[in-house]
Design a protein around this motif. Sequence first.
Motif, short mmCIF file in Angstrom:
data_model
loop_
_atom_site.label_atom_id
_atom_site.label_comp_id
_atom_site.label_asym_id
_atom_site.label_seq_id
_atom_site.Cartn_x
_atom_site.Cartn_y
_atom_site.Cartn_z
N ASP A 52 60.57 -13.07 77.87
CA ASP A 52 61.49 -12.60 77.13
C ASP A 52 62.78 -11.66 77.68
O ASP A 52 63.60 -11.64 77.14
N GLU A 53 62.38 -11.16 79.11
CA GLU A 53 63.34 -10.59 79.95
C GLU A 53 64.27 -11.41 80.65
O GLU A 53 63.67 -12.14 81.35
N PRO A 54 65.52 -11.23 80.42
CA PRO A 54 66.40 -12.14 81.06
C PRO A 54 66.21 -12.30 82.45
O PRO A 54 66.50 -13.09 83.26
N ASP A 55 66.11 -11.02 83.36
CA ASP A 55 66.18 -10.78 84.77
C ASP A 55 64.84 -11.35 85.15
O ASP A 55 64.76 -11.87 86.28
N PHE A 56 63.53 -11.02 84.54
CA PHE A 56 62.27 -11.79 85.00
C PHE A 56 62.52 -13.33 84.67
O PHE A 56 61.91 -13.94 85.91
N ARG A 57 63.09 -13.80 83.75
CA ARG A 57 63.35 -15.33 83.69
C ARG A 57 64.00 -15.88 84.67
O ARG A 57 63.61 -16.79 85.41
N ALA A 58 65.19 -15.10 85.10
CA ALA A 58 65.89 -15.49 86.08
C ALA A 58 65.13 -15.37 87.61
O ALA A 58 65.36 -16.43 88.48
N ARG A 59 64.42 -14.44 87.98
CA ARG A 59 63.63 -14.40 89.00
C ARG A 59 62.66 -15.77 88.96
O ARG A 59 62.33 -16.15 90.43
N PHE A 60 62.08 -16.08 87.96
CA PHE A 60 60.77 -17.11 87.82
C PHE A 60 62.01 -18.41 88.16
O PHE A 60 61.38 -19.14 88.75
N ARG A 61 62.91 -18.71 87.58
CA ARG A 61 63.54 -19.64 87.84
C ARG A 61 64.00 -19.85 89.33
O ARG A 61 63.93 -20.83 89.88
N ARG A 62 64.23 -18.83 89.84
CA ARG A 62 64.76 -18.68 91.37
C ARG A 62 63.30 -19.05 92.24
O ARG A 62 63.47 -19.81 93.35
#
Length: 741
Positions: A52-62
């Motif tokens: 649910d955290e945008p920054d964490f989801r961005a990191r996982f996508r990366r």
Amino acid sequence: MSGRLLPTDPATIGGHRLLARLGAGGMGVVYLGRTEAGTLAAVKVIQAEYADEPDFRARFRREVEAARRVTSPWAVPVTGADPDAASPWLATAFVPGPSLEEAVARHGPLPVRSVRVLARMLAAALREVHAAGLVHRDVKPANVLLAVDGPRLIDFGIARATDETAITSTDLVVGTPGFLSPEQAAARGAALGPASDIFSLGCLLAYAASGRPPFGTGTPDALLYRTVHDEPDLAGIEAEENAADNEESGESEESEKDTAGTELLTLLHLCLAKDPADRPTAEQICTVLLVEDAVPEGGRLDWLPEDVVRAIADRSSEMLALPDIEPTVAEAPRDTEQASPGRRRLLLVSGAAVLMAAGGAAAWAALRDQDDPEAPAPRAGSWAIGVQADLSGAQRTAGEAQERGVRLAVEQFNSRKGKPFELTLKTADDGGSAGRAQTAARKLIQDTAVLAVLGPTNDETAHAVLGTYDEALLPLLCVSAGGLILTSQQYRSFVHCRPSDAAVAIPISIYLRKQKGVLRPGLLQDRTAQTYSTESASINATMLRRLGRPAYPRVIPASADGTDDIGPVIDDMLRAGIDSFVYAGYAQGAALVARRLATAGFEGPRLTPQAVIDPAFLEQAGDAAEGWLLTASFVDPSALPAAAAFTAAFRKRYGAAPGHYAAEAYDTVNLVLQELVKATKGGRPPKRQELLALLRRSRYQGITKEFSFEPEDGTFAGWGIFLHQVEGGRFRFLGAAPSEV
């Protein structure tokens, strides 16, 4: 090692049927999954609260994008992913072998040739990582899986493109202390490039060749400081290989092997240069610094020691011999009936065929010799206690003391009138060697009469066999091994009958806090004692700081005799105005310190943990040893009123006073007997697994201490720490160590 699925675990993820848990961390779980086509995969699933955290989801996508950009036979490929799912997931090809960290911890350092092959293949993997415009940023032993056809680099969770703005802040240290580059340790995020991975590769290779990180172990702050300012500890890497080679090869081969060791050492020095510009590239490692035949062209890749190949085979067969899928909350439990012998045999034969093609006869031997944890319980009248100990090596005095303590307890039990069963003693001598430990363990495991085992004597042998006893679910009770590495993961069969080495050092800080006028303790960590000194020094540095007595810490490098380094360091500590002294190391180093302090006229409190309770300290320190205070996990039963009857019986039986750990071994067997007597039904003993559960829940008041354990992992839950002091040229037992400030 895999674990059972929990009722809360999903049944499927992204078309993968989940079979078991491979690991879990604070942010997610890694599962063993199987596709509809039958292919196994490691499936990482992120917990919903992080998704649910945008920054964490961005990191996982990366992470997904980074992993997909790397194509190398030595990097685990991505087989599927969905970073936008409610619970983001990433699937990679499943590698059943152990990590490099696990293999070295269990089997010891790799031979030089194995390390050279490892270096070339990992450099090839990093070459592709860097060619894709990425920096891995977490190259460490735990992120390298071993297979018979080569290693696999995994986990691109913190990798990022070299031209990309980091999501993390620039002053945040990212990675694993001890395997970071100086620029990572100094949190210079913007300066991180491919050379940072090369430094981490050097740390990893030094660990593989020596069995220890090149900048030691300890608190993160200490590791980061050493990485930036200290030279790496590469002592013994070349010498150890030459010594091993000289035993097995003639003069015609020695020159070639000496050259191989020298080339490896040269490579390590280049990789571990402080300045990134001085390090080689991954391409240079593959094509210039390592000879072409480091990885054989064609044919079978025979690059690992046999015991590591066996471990890979065992892990592979465990994964392949999964006859059923465990039930989860999404489905009703299946019938508990075992898979048919034909089904199980088919899976094992399939696994053997795969391993034979890749690893040869050694892999087949590992499959053939597996022990069955469901072995039948021993028949009435044939019950036994096992002892695995060093009975012929460097620590045979301690091993013999334990064996004698166990034997006395067994003999006393058998002499009782109306005893419910007869007990025998089975022994296995491992010589204190990790190489012999597996053979000794299997001897006891395969004897179905053995219900529990006491031992081994030291940390190295204990860590080498914990996994083996786990597979058999045979209770293993340790009374002398004490390193924190024994609790680095949860073992199913382990029962630790003493506090850890780190815990044993804690009363030193408590004692100093109680002394009037002690405001500036000196704390010396002697790296000759490796992990032991790090654990003892780190816990006291932390405790003294919390108790308002921050230490003046110094470290001396590992050395054969220590004479070149100790004197100047001691002089510096005395000039700094220390009023007490704590030494973390072994007896020989403590003797040098004691003599130096005595020469300087230092009379403040001098303390050290139990490794110094050794005749060598008294002999080498002489009068300078007087007054030193030592903490230990064992008692002197001759000076303990509660142990008077034991001491008398021991002297009568063996004609000598009981040695260290004899009384503790005696207590431990009586603890086992207490639970066996309670659990005996109809003249039959409990199964090994049942006894293990009983032992972990037990409480027993022995002559040395009260025994109790954490039921989840079998670690010691009591105090059991004692004080000894040098008086009149001998170690005098003082009693229980202070536990409260």
